[in-house]
Scaffold this active site. Sequence first.
Site, PDB file in Angstrom:
ATOM      1  CE  LYS A 191      -3.781   2.271   0.537  1.00 52.47           C
ATOM      2  NZ  LYS A 191      -3.672   3.717   1.202  1.00 52.47           N
ATOM      3  CD  GLU A 198      -2.766   8.295  -4.081  1.00 51.17           C
ATOM      4  OE1 GLU A 198      -3.346   7.066  -3.659  1.00 51.17           O
ATOM      5  OE2 GLU A 198      -3.210   9.155  -3.334  1.00 51.17           O
TER       6      GLU A 198
END
Lengths: 350, 350, 350, 350
Positions: A191, A198
């Site tokens: 993550k 991102e």
Amino acid sequence: MQIGMIGLGRMGSGLVRRLLRNGHDCVIHDTQDLAMANLKAEGANTAKSLQDMVLQMSLPRAIWLMLPAGRVDEVLATLVPLLTMGDIIIDGGNSYYRDDIRRSAELHAKGLHYLDVGTSGGVAGLERGYCLMIGGKANIVEHMRPIFSALAPGVATAARTPDRVLQMLAVSDAEQGFLHCGDHGAGHFVKMIHNGIEYGMMAAYSEGLNILRHANIGKLEVKPEHDAETTPLRNPEFYQYDMNLPDIAEVWRRGSVINSWLLDLTASALLKDPDLNAYGGQVSDSGEGRWTLLAGIEEAVPMNVLSAALFERFASRGRGDFSNRLLSAMRSEFGGHLEKPSASAPESKK
Amino acid sequence: MQIGMIGLGRMGSGLVRRLLRNGHDCVIHDTQDLAMANLKAEGANTAKSLQDMVLQMSLPRAIWLMLPAGRVDEVLATLVPLLTMGDIIIDGGNSYYRDDIRRSAELHAKGLHYLDVGTSGGVAGLERGYCLMIGGKANIVEHMRPIFSALAPGVATAARTPDRVLQMLAVSDAEQGFLHCGDHGAGHFVKMIHNGIEYGMMAAYSEGLNILRHANIGKLEVKPEHDAETTPLRNPEFYQYDMNLPDIAEVWRRGSVINSWLLDLTASALLKDPDLNAYGGQVSDSGEGRWTLLAGIEEAVPMNVLSAALFERFASRGRGDFSNRLLSAMRSEFGGHLEKPSASAPESKK
Amino acid sequence: MQIGMIGLGRMGSGLVRRLLRNGHDCVIHDTQDLAMANLKAEGANTAKSLQDMVLQMSLPRAIWLMLPAGRVDEVLATLVPLLTMGDIIIDGGNSYYRDDIRRSAELHAKGLHYLDVGTSGGVAGLERGYCLMIGGKANIVEHMRPIFSALAPGVATAARTPDRVLQMLAVSDAEQGFLHCGDHGAGHFVKMIHNGIEYGMMAAYSEGLNILRHANIGKLEVKPEHDAETTPLRNPEFYQYDMNLPDIAEVWRRGSVINSWLLDLTASALLKDPDLNAYGGQVSDSGEGRWTLLAGIEEAVPMNVLSAALFERFASRGRGDFSNRLLSAMRSEFGGHLEKPSASAPESKK
Amino acid sequence: MQIGMIGLGRMGSGLVRRLLRNGHDCVIHDTQDLAMANLKAEGANTAKSLQDMVLQMSLPRAIWLMLPAGRVDEVLATLVPLLTMGDIIIDGGNSYYRDDIRRSAELHAKGLHYLDVGTSGGVAGLERGYCLMIGGKANIVEHMRPIFSALAPGVATAARTPDRVLQMLAVSDAEQGFLHCGDHGAGHFVKMIHNGIEYGMMAAYSEGLNILRHANIGKLEVKPEHDAETTPLRNPEFYQYDMNLPDIAEVWRRGSVINSWLLDLTASALLKDPDLNAYGGQVSDSGEGRWTLLAGIEEAVPMNVLSAALFERFASRGRGDFSNRLLSAMRSEFGGHLEKPSASAPESKK
């Protein structure tokens, strides 16, 4: 299946709602009564305290924490003494994976199980489903499968990768939208990298659209300053475009190589407010981008794009100001250059 | 509607096929007979030469060039004398927008119209549709609308941006997947930035997945070298993960913040060849990334991510080797440091 | 003043020689007999073991470690039990400042003093003097002043900063070339940043000289490839220069804004080997650059230049290879692009 | 030797003074009477106009332009018609080397000679001497040698590079501080890269000192915010240093690997104003940094450090603001994140 949920912010509430819609039994707790009341109306069982939650749940309990990374340890300090051997704690927030390694060992010593679940999806996750990156022991992951299945988007939400069809592979967990990534910490590690990526993607769109926004500079600088401090724009005729950014972001959404969910959101934001006057440009970062760099540095791998994306955020918050003042001071020392007033900047917020 | 197509490579052939499927009349030419033969079998009219193409077409002709940027001017030199006032030339390749500005003026002086059409979609465009970014005069864009409509993906290929629905806006060209971006050059300007963003996004995924690939470094470096040249990894226990990259790319495809078409392709490539041994890592760049930077530099806007993405490609092709040798030479001069043999690198291609 | 020196590599030997020349009494130890023999001939007292060293020294002992960062703790494990309350340990190597904080506390508990001394100067330090950045307690720094004074270059080695003269300030320690920077760890913290800056400066010279080296690209690419993969050089007439890099580095050494000691070394290296064929370009990094970034990330300050300098070194050692292969794989997926053979690179080592 | 000087700003005045001190005959012109009056008192011959200058000079005239890059062409338009075949024009400013290539051809057609002379030294050049990087024909460079010799620092201003002594090489022009770099444009090309490197070095110092300035962040953030937006500092105990930046810059000036003239200036600036409150941090760039990148991009060489240094300046002037606002807008779209007020930034100017 029964699950306890501690922390009912934007993400926690969404998780509970998606589980309720899939028929799961949710026992919820938050320090904000309003968050609990709303979900109670939708079928959740509320717990006034951690003790109350524990009492309402059958064994083995599975309790999901959806808290800011900085608050997990203090909640665990209260929660753990209330639990029974064999209970399961799931950290679904954005914890640092090194904390998972430590916590899992501490909890293991008390007979408790632990999973770290990196959870992506944002406020849209309720409808889109959540992408779950899971670390921990395989049998515990297996035990929690009904919950992960319910939260994940499901294979139908995207076309299958062609070679999976060609090879007639059975639908995997990864294709449902959840994945057991490895031992403790692996979920938050993945993550963390997800968020690092991102940041890089967001910066790519932002930088590119910023170039488009300034494609009219040849019109604006009709009288370029001819002094030793500034080079005039040599070919103003090449910068005469008033680009329509909402339409450009929209056209890229279909058929282009760069379409993505982030682009969908960009198109949405630009449609609502083409000049983005609602924002000041102080961009926060919540930790994963920093941790991504720490990992890459220790691994000794180059990360020019991911680091640049993070440093742009730091700079946007004024954290490079002293560095900039020092550059101006050096220029003054060697060249007698005076700083120009910032008011001359034609690109400032309108 | 009738259209001429010169250049039947991967992109040109795809455009013709999509137009044929939508009932348009395509007159095609390429120096490769095979490319023509295949499309003839699907209904295209072949032309043995540019002259032959011109003779087969009714007025006003619309001729689409789908050529490498470096070949456009030489083809125009042959084609233009064969044309009639009012004919339309469309450059759908990856030309530099400054060439569009020049060419449109040259062609205008001869009574010819010109559109520059940045075309994104790659080999998948035949099925997905092509994203078209168009520069030129509005009436010519309007005239060509049937062609653009047929090539573009159409509004149904993505959910409408929510505020367009809320405001009950009519479906715009941008939502169909084509956009008149502005005057001559605007189409290729927007396509140029599109590709600059593409480079940034690709680098973000690649850097992130590279960090994941090396997340097992704590296992590999069981005997870290304790010398003045290298710092040992302080916490090998934090880098014990053997990450399954094909599965990780797959799980991100559903529900995550970073899903995108590029991620779909990444998942596909990693599934086929998890170690990517088929590739040497000499990454080409085809011009738009460079031009993006040239534009941003003249506009004086920061582009740390987009530039890093381009420079990684340059470095991958060995163009920074002298710079690196100079770094080693300096280290030798001030510290007597000898270069370590490269063979020690544990991360090299397996 | 008497000092013990453990570790007689390039740096340790230089320190001892400079101290001997200034009349100090050096008791030395190294596992390499040859290093000891050479210095013995110049007046040093050799110790066959740490125990031998300790026995030869009078109280309070001051023992300077000049060891690779990774070996300090194991040497301390042997040395510390031999010492007497009030003895002083100085770590002059490139230790991580966090280790200083830990070690100083551990030693304090045993009644021992500790200083961390970042030492810059390289192999030239014997003649130029060493720049010393010191962390620890002020009274211990004061006690060691004769040693620091002898090692430092002295105020006469550079012109005084003008305002220090104008304000008639007394000559400070900093002007001698040593500085008490703060409490434990401060010395190595400042040295760490020093090295981070060094990486950035080295990269600035290397990148700039690399551009000069390729200023003849307009001559080399006489037949630029006209294909969709590569954009031709638009203006080869602007890249016709065969630059003489040894002369250019030399001319910058006098009067320019960029002269520096690193430039002196660059000029020296280029004079000896203009093509730098002796080097492969696998650039090592010894830790401080990484630690600099870790600190900056935790402080949330932008560091685009310092990070780029470090990442260039990582990439030079092939640690971005997988990332590059993934870029090529994506290009193959969306555009059917094949990798070009690397042999076409005209810039490779001659 | 006689020389005409047009443009008496900081640099032009310094050049004239240094030439006068070396016994040369200077005919000077500037639109500012005061600049002329001062130099007249020191022995220069003033010219009220370009015509007046031309009339005062003997053949062949050598006229040096020291003007902002944007003003050279307009002055040449007036000057050239007044000149006689065989006269020499020297552009000593920061012109773009491509303009030199064009101008030299235009002047050659009129029987005039042209040299481009990149001139480094800043306001200190009068005393230190100027570093001269020269492009043009060798015989004209030879003709002007007395002027270049007088302006350059001379070999004695730095120690000779060791191998030049070992090989008993005669003192070269480069060692005097001037260099014929190649044909027209080569001088400004080398100067352009010089300035690109300068930007990189300045940024390296600034970023490093900025990290030192924030080394006390563990003290300041006594109550780190525990929310989902910000990760708390994990180890505040490692950031407890109040660094004395003026002293640190000073100590690095002697014996360290990073000493340089830019560091001398940095130490001077920090001594006068440790917090640099006199500066706002809007850092100008005067063109060479941009041109350096344009050259490197066309040469396809990586320049992560040089580009980052330039982009930091662009960002310091607010040219990335829209990009930052877009990042905040995306965060709001996917996560409902609100921007934090900027006032919370503890690092802002004191």
